[in-house]
Design an enzyme around this catalytic site. Structure first.
Site, PDB file in Angstrom:
ATOM      1  N   ASP A  34      67.460  64.939  48.048  1.00  0.00           N
ATOM      2  CA  ASP A  34      66.355  64.441  47.214  1.00  0.00           C
ATOM      3  C   ASP A  34      66.448  62.926  47.158  1.00  0.00           C
ATOM      4  O   ASP A  34      67.433  62.380  46.642  1.00  0.00           O
ATOM      5  CB  ASP A  34      66.441  65.020  45.794  1.00  0.00           C
ATOM      6  CG  ASP A  34      65.843  66.424  45.732  1.00  0.00           C
ATOM      7  OD1 ASP A  34      66.150  67.164  44.801  1.00  0.00           O
ATOM      8  OD2 ASP A  34      65.058  66.764  46.631  1.00  0.00           O
ATOM      9  N   ASP A 169      59.910  74.286  45.457  1.00  0.00           N
ATOM     10  CA  ASP A 169      61.003  73.419  45.022  1.00  0.00           C
ATOM     11  C   ASP A 169      60.769  73.009  43.568  1.00  0.00           C
ATOM     12  O   ASP A 169      59.749  72.404  43.245  1.00  0.00           O
ATOM     13  CB  ASP A 169      61.005  72.176  45.925  1.00  0.00           C
ATOM     14  CG  ASP A 169      62.019  71.149  45.500  1.00  0.00           C
ATOM     15  OD1 ASP A 169      62.091  70.090  46.145  1.00  0.00           O
ATOM     16  OD2 ASP A 169      62.749  71.384  44.509  1.00  0.00           O
TER      17      ASP A 169
HETATM   18  C1  DX5 Z   1      62.123  67.267  42.065  1.00  0.00           C
HETATM   19  C2  DX5 Z   1      63.360  67.699  42.788  1.00  0.00           C
HETATM   20  C3  DX5 Z   1      64.014  68.858  42.060  1.00  0.00           C
HETATM   21  C4  DX5 Z   1      65.188  69.411  42.797  1.00  0.00           C
HETATM   22  C5  DX5 Z   1      65.456  70.840  42.400  1.00  0.00           C
HETATM   23  O1  DX5 Z   1      62.469  66.852  40.818  1.00  0.00           O
HETATM   24  O2  DX5 Z   1      62.992  68.053  44.096  1.00  0.00           O
HETATM   25  O3  DX5 Z   1      63.067  69.863  41.911  1.00  0.00           O
HETATM   26  O4  DX5 Z   1      64.947  69.399  44.141  1.00  0.00           O
HETATM   27  O5  DX5 Z   1      65.834  70.823  41.099  1.00  0.00           O
HETATM   28  P1  DX5 Z   1      65.952  72.198  40.239  1.00  0.00           P
HETATM   29  O6  DX5 Z   1      66.217  73.317  41.204  1.00  0.00           O
HETATM   30  O7  DX5 Z   1      67.126  71.920  39.329  1.00  0.00           O
HETATM   31  O8  DX5 Z   1      64.667  72.343  39.537  1.00  0.00           O
END
Ligand code: DX5
Length: 214
Positions: A34, A169
């Site tokens: 990320d 995601d």
């Molecule tokens: C956007 C990011 C998050 C991350 C996953 O904020 O892309 O969504 O990848 O985070 P979780 O699985 O903790 O929501």
């Protein structure tokens, strides 16, 4: 379609990134980095592709670019060795240029869309890319609650494109992943559910088995 689980890593620095990759690399094929610039999203993460150059993890890396003007930086991430670029349709005025860069370098390319972005706004881009990543949360932070309002978007996109890789995601755990997969997703990106679990292998398996259970 088989379901792929991709752990997402939000890291402050390269040391943290490597530590988190080492936690999951024996259980998955892909890991998502990320990348946040504090501009497109209100958070800032490790953001130095050159540090990847001499690092050879046991997994494929994809860069989820939550950055403005991704066209300016895509080349750096590709040169650093990532095998898939995912950029936000909301962050660029020239998505076709980014797709072309990836095609020229024979790198997978995906487009990410925020919860409030309708699939009509991506036009026929789904025909030109390898994956559409549908955000289940407003991007920027892990640990947020899944917005079930995006389930209808997954269904609509799957109906329009039966062969597309559709990822979800944000807010993914076994229960929400089941909703996403039943709606037509075949890639689940999960961060906190995996990295906050006691047993990473169990967490990955649980998403897979629960999601595929009727
Ligand atoms: C956007 C990011 C998050 C991350 C996953 O904020 O892309 O969504 O990848 O985070 P979780 O699985 O903790 O929501």
């Amino acid at each position: 379609m088989s379901v792929e689980i991709i752990p997402a890593i939000i890291a402050k620095n390269f040391k943290e990134l490597k530590e988190k990759i080492e936690i999951v690399e024996q259980y998955v094929r892909w890991v998502q980095l990320d990348i946040m610039d504090g501009n497109f999203v209100p958070n800032f993460t490790w953001n130095k592709p050159a540090e990847l150059k001499y690092y050879d993890p046991g997994v494929f890396l994809e860069a989820h670019l939550m950055i403005s003007e991704p066209e300016k930086y895509v080349g750096d991430w590709i040169d650093a060795g990532v095998k898939r670029i995912i950029f936000h349709i909301e962050a660029t005025s020239d998505p076709h240029a980014i797709i072309q860069i990836c095609r020229n370098k024979k790198i997978d390319v995906g487009v990410a869309i925020n919860p409030e972005t309708d699939i009509e706004q991506i036009g026929a881009i789904d025909e030109l890319v390898d994956m559409i990543l549908i955000l289940g949360v407003t991007p920027g932070f892990g640990g947020q609650k899944f917005k079930s309002s995006i389930v209808s978007k997954i269904k609509a996109l799957r109906k329009r494109n039966p062969h597309l890789t559709i990822g979800v995601d944000g807010g993914m755990n076994p229960k929400t992943a089941k909703q996403a997969i039943e709606a037509g997703a075949n890639v689940i990106v999960a961060g906190s559910y995996i990295f906050e679990s006691e047993d990473v292998e169990k967490a990955v398996d649980k998403i897979k088995t629960y999601a595929n259970s009727q």
